[in-house]
Scaffold this motif. Structure first.
Motif, PDB file in Angstrom:
ATOM      1  N   THR A  54      29.865  16.685 117.365  1.00  0.00           N
ATOM      2  CA  THR A  54      30.369  15.367 117.008  1.00  0.00           C
ATOM      3  C   THR A  54      29.195  14.424 116.892  1.00  0.00           C
ATOM      4  OG1 THR A  54      32.396  15.786 118.258  1.00  0.00           O
ATOM      5  CG2 THR A  54      31.941  13.503 117.665  1.00  0.00           C
ATOM      6  N   ARG A  55      29.004  13.863 115.720  1.00  0.00           N
ATOM      7  CA  ARG A  55      27.903  12.914 115.530  1.00  0.00           C
ATOM      8  C   ARG A  55      28.173  11.678 116.362  1.00  0.00           C
ATOM      9  NH1 ARG A  55      25.954  10.845 109.704  1.00  0.00           N
ATOM     10  NH2 ARG A  55      27.408   9.151 110.079  1.00  0.00           N
ATOM     11  N   GLY A  56      27.228  11.310 117.177  1.00  0.00           N
ATOM     12  CA  GLY A  56      27.382  10.204 118.122  1.00  0.00           C
ATOM     13  C   GLY A  56      27.784   8.901 117.468  1.00  0.00           C
ATOM     14  N   GLY A  57      28.786   8.248 118.058  1.00  0.00           N
ATOM     15  CA  GLY A  57      29.224   6.947 117.591  1.00  0.00           C
ATOM     16  C   GLY A  57      30.227   6.986 116.462  1.00  0.00           C
ATOM     17  N   ASP A  58      30.561   8.153 115.983  1.00  0.00           N
ATOM     18  CA  ASP A  58      31.490   8.246 114.862  1.00  0.00           C
ATOM     19  C   ASP A  58      32.362   9.485 115.052  1.00  0.00           C
ATOM     20  OD1 ASP A  58      32.843   8.183 112.489  1.00  0.00           O
ATOM     21  OD2 ASP A  58      31.067   8.075 111.224  1.00  0.00           O
ATOM     22  N   HIS A  59      33.536   9.313 115.634  1.00  0.00           N
ATOM     23  CA  HIS A  59      34.385  10.454 115.963  1.00  0.00           C
ATOM     24  C   HIS A  59      34.963  11.159 114.728  1.00  0.00           C
ATOM     25  CE1 HIS A  59      34.118   9.994 120.233  1.00  0.00           C
ATOM     26  NE2 HIS A  59      34.296   8.695 120.079  1.00  0.00           N
ATOM     27  N   ASP A  60      34.888  10.512 113.578  1.00  0.00           N
ATOM     28  CA  ASP A  60      35.358  11.175 112.361  1.00  0.00           C
ATOM     29  C   ASP A  60      34.352  12.202 111.849  1.00  0.00           C
ATOM     30  OD1 ASP A  60      36.838   8.110 111.151  1.00  0.00           O
ATOM     31  OD2 ASP A  60      37.698   9.728 112.343  1.00  0.00           O
ATOM     32  N   GLN A  61      33.157  12.171 112.380  1.00  0.00           N
ATOM     33  CA  GLN A  61      32.102  13.077 111.944  1.00  0.00           C
ATOM     34  C   GLN A  61      32.020  14.254 112.913  1.00  0.00           C
ATOM     35  OE1 GLN A  61      29.599  12.632 109.247  1.00  0.00           O
ATOM     36  NE2 GLN A  61      31.362  11.489 108.521  1.00  0.00           N
ATOM     37  N   GLN A  62      32.921  15.220 112.759  1.00  0.00           N
ATOM     38  CA  GLN A  62      32.970  16.387 113.620  1.00  0.00           C
ATOM     39  C   GLN A  62      32.884  17.655 112.783  1.00  0.00           C
ATOM     40  OE1 GLN A  62      36.647  15.967 115.783  1.00  0.00           O
ATOM     41  NE2 GLN A  62      35.702  14.659 117.305  1.00  0.00           N
ATOM     42  N   ALA A  63      32.337  18.703 113.406  1.00  0.00           N
ATOM     43  CA  ALA A  63      32.220  19.969 112.698  1.00  0.00           C
ATOM     44  C   ALA A  63      32.385  21.125 113.675  1.00  0.00           C
ATOM     45  CB  ALA A  63      30.870  20.064 112.005  1.00  0.00           C
ATOM     46  N   ALA A  64      33.204  22.095 113.295  1.00  0.00           N
ATOM     47  CA  ALA A  64      33.341  23.325 114.082  1.00  0.00           C
ATOM     48  C   ALA A  64      32.135  24.201 113.770  1.00  0.00           C
ATOM     49  CB  ALA A  64      34.633  24.045 113.711  1.00  0.00           C
ATOM     50  N   LEU A  78      20.837  24.117 103.656  1.00  0.00           N
ATOM     51  CA  LEU A  78      21.769  24.759 102.724  1.00  0.00           C
ATOM     52  C   LEU A  78      23.073  23.982 102.553  1.00  0.00           C
ATOM     53  CD1 LEU A  78      21.237  28.493 103.707  1.00  0.00           C
ATOM     54  CD2 LEU A  78      20.277  27.282 101.752  1.00  0.00           C
ATOM     55  N   GLY A  79      22.946  22.698 102.284  1.00  0.00           N
ATOM     56  CA  GLY A  79      24.115  21.875 102.009  1.00  0.00           C
ATOM     57  C   GLY A  79      25.070  21.727 103.178  1.00  0.00           C
ATOM     58  N   GLY A  80      24.544  21.785 104.396  1.00  0.00           N
ATOM     59  CA  GLY A  80      25.374  21.623 105.586  1.00  0.00           C
ATOM     60  C   GLY A  80      25.830  22.933 106.206  1.00  0.00           C
ATOM     61  N   ARG A  81      25.335  24.057 105.696  1.00  0.00           N
ATOM     62  CA  ARG A  81      25.759  25.341 106.275  1.00  0.00           C
ATOM     63  C   ARG A  81      25.156  25.569 107.656  1.00  0.00           C
ATOM     64  NH1 ARG A  81      25.570  31.498 103.808  1.00  0.00           N
ATOM     65  NH2 ARG A  81      26.599  32.411 105.614  1.00  0.00           N
ATOM     66  N   TYR A  82      23.922  25.123 107.857  1.00  0.00           N
ATOM     67  CA  TYR A  82      23.248  25.311 109.144  1.00  0.00           C
ATOM     68  C   TYR A  82      22.727  23.982 109.661  1.00  0.00           C
ATOM     69  CZ  TYR A  82      23.270  30.236 107.892  1.00  0.00           C
ATOM     70  OH  TYR A  82      23.664  31.501 107.537  1.00  0.00           O
ATOM     71  N   PHE A 101      34.393  30.191 115.553  1.00  0.00           N
ATOM     72  CA  PHE A 101      33.734  28.890 115.609  1.00  0.00           C
ATOM     73  C   PHE A 101      34.289  28.169 116.836  1.00  0.00           C
ATOM     74  CE2 PHE A 101      33.267  30.245 111.275  1.00  0.00           C
ATOM     75  CZ  PHE A 101      31.993  29.825 110.928  1.00  0.00           C
ATOM     76  N   GLU A 102      33.633  28.365 117.974  1.00  0.00           N
ATOM     77  CA  GLU A 102      34.161  27.936 119.277  1.00  0.00           C
ATOM     78  C   GLU A 102      33.666  26.578 119.750  1.00  0.00           C
ATOM     79  OE1 GLU A 102      32.856  31.262 121.622  1.00  0.00           O
ATOM     80  OE2 GLU A 102      34.843  32.161 121.478  1.00  0.00           O
ATOM     81  N   GLU A 138      25.799  27.622 112.823  1.00  0.00           N
ATOM     82  CA  GLU A 138      26.448  27.787 111.531  1.00  0.00           C
ATOM     83  C   GLU A 138      27.709  26.937 111.522  1.00  0.00           C
ATOM     84  OE1 GLU A 138      28.226  31.155 108.491  1.00  0.00           O
ATOM     85  OE2 GLU A 138      27.497  31.778 110.446  1.00  0.00           O
ATOM     86  N   VAL A 139      27.909  26.191 110.448  1.00  0.00           N
ATOM     87  CA  VAL A 139      29.030  25.262 110.326  1.00  0.00           C
ATOM     88  C   VAL A 139      30.175  25.946 109.581  1.00  0.00           C
ATOM     89  CG1 VAL A 139      29.747  23.013 109.428  1.00  0.00           C
ATOM     90  CG2 VAL A 139      27.416  23.329 110.302  1.00  0.00           C
ATOM     91  N   GLU A 140      31.389  25.770 110.084  1.00  0.00           N
ATOM     92  CA  GLU A 140      32.587  26.321 109.447  1.00  0.00           C
ATOM     93  C   GLU A 140      32.713  25.718 108.042  1.00  0.00           C
ATOM     94  OE1 GLU A 140      36.698  26.952 108.387  1.00  0.00           O
ATOM     95  OE2 GLU A 140      35.963  24.981 108.923  1.00  0.00           O
ATOM     96  N   TYR A 141      33.157  26.520 107.103  1.00  0.00           N
ATOM     97  CA  TYR A 141      33.148  26.181 105.683  1.00  0.00           C
ATOM     98  C   TYR A 141      33.745  24.798 105.380  1.00  0.00           C
ATOM     99  CZ  TYR A 141      33.729  26.564 100.666  1.00  0.00           C
ATOM    100  OH  TYR A 141      33.670  26.322  99.322  1.00  0.00           O
TER     101      TYR A 141
END
Length: 118
Positions: free
Chosen positions: A99-109, A50-54, A94-95, A64-67
Motif C-alpha cells: 500500500t503506497r503510503g498516504g493513499d489507500h487507493d494505491q494498493q497492489a497484491a 516492466l510497466g509495474g510487473r516488478y 499473491f499473499e 511480483e505484482v498481480e496482473y
C-alpha cells in the motif's frame, strides 16, 4: 463429593508433574499470519520495472505484482513509501499487499519474487 476424595484432591494436584500442571507461564504463540509478514512492515520503493510487473524495495527484495494491479504500480516512483501487509484472502499465491503510503487507493497484491543482484 465425599470427604476422603476432597482431602486427596489437593495431593493429586501437588504430586502431578510440572508438564501436567497449568501452563500459564508459557509464552503465547502467534496463531495468526503475523509471523509471515516481513519486517519492517514498510519500506521505500527502489525501482518499478516492466510497466509495474516488478517492484524492488530498498532492502533488495523484488516483488511480483498481480496482473490486475500492474497499472497502479506503474505510476509508483522511487522513494515512494509502501506498507507491507498480509492478505487474509490471497489471490492465488499473491499473499501480500503493498500500500503506497498516504493513499489507500494505491494498493497492489504481490508475491515475493526474489532478491535484487548487488
Amino acid at each position: 463429593m465425599s470427604r476422603s476424595l476432597w482431602l486427596t484432591l489437593p495431593l493429586l494436584l501437588v504430586g502431578a508433574p510440572l508438564s501436567a500442571q497449568a501452563t500459564a507461564s508459557e509464552p503465547v504463540t502467534c496463531l495468526s499470519p503475523c509471523d509471515r509478514v516481513p519486517r519492517p512492515v514498510g519500506q521505500y520503493v527502489h525501482s518499478v520495472e516492466l510497466g509495474g510487473r516488478y517492484v524492488t524495495l530498498e532492502d533488495g527484495s523484488v516483488w511480483e505484482v498481480e496482473y490486475s494491479d500492474r497499472a497502479t504500480v506503474a505510476a509508483w516512483t522511487a522513494d515512494d513509501f509502501v506498507r507491507i501487509s498480509f492478505i487474509s484472502a490471497p489471490r492465488e499465491d499473491f499473499e501480500y499487499l503493498l500500500t503506497r503510503g498516504g493513499d489507500h487507493d494505491q494498493q497492489a497484491a504481490v508475491r515475493l519474487h526474489g532478491r535484487a543482484r548487488s
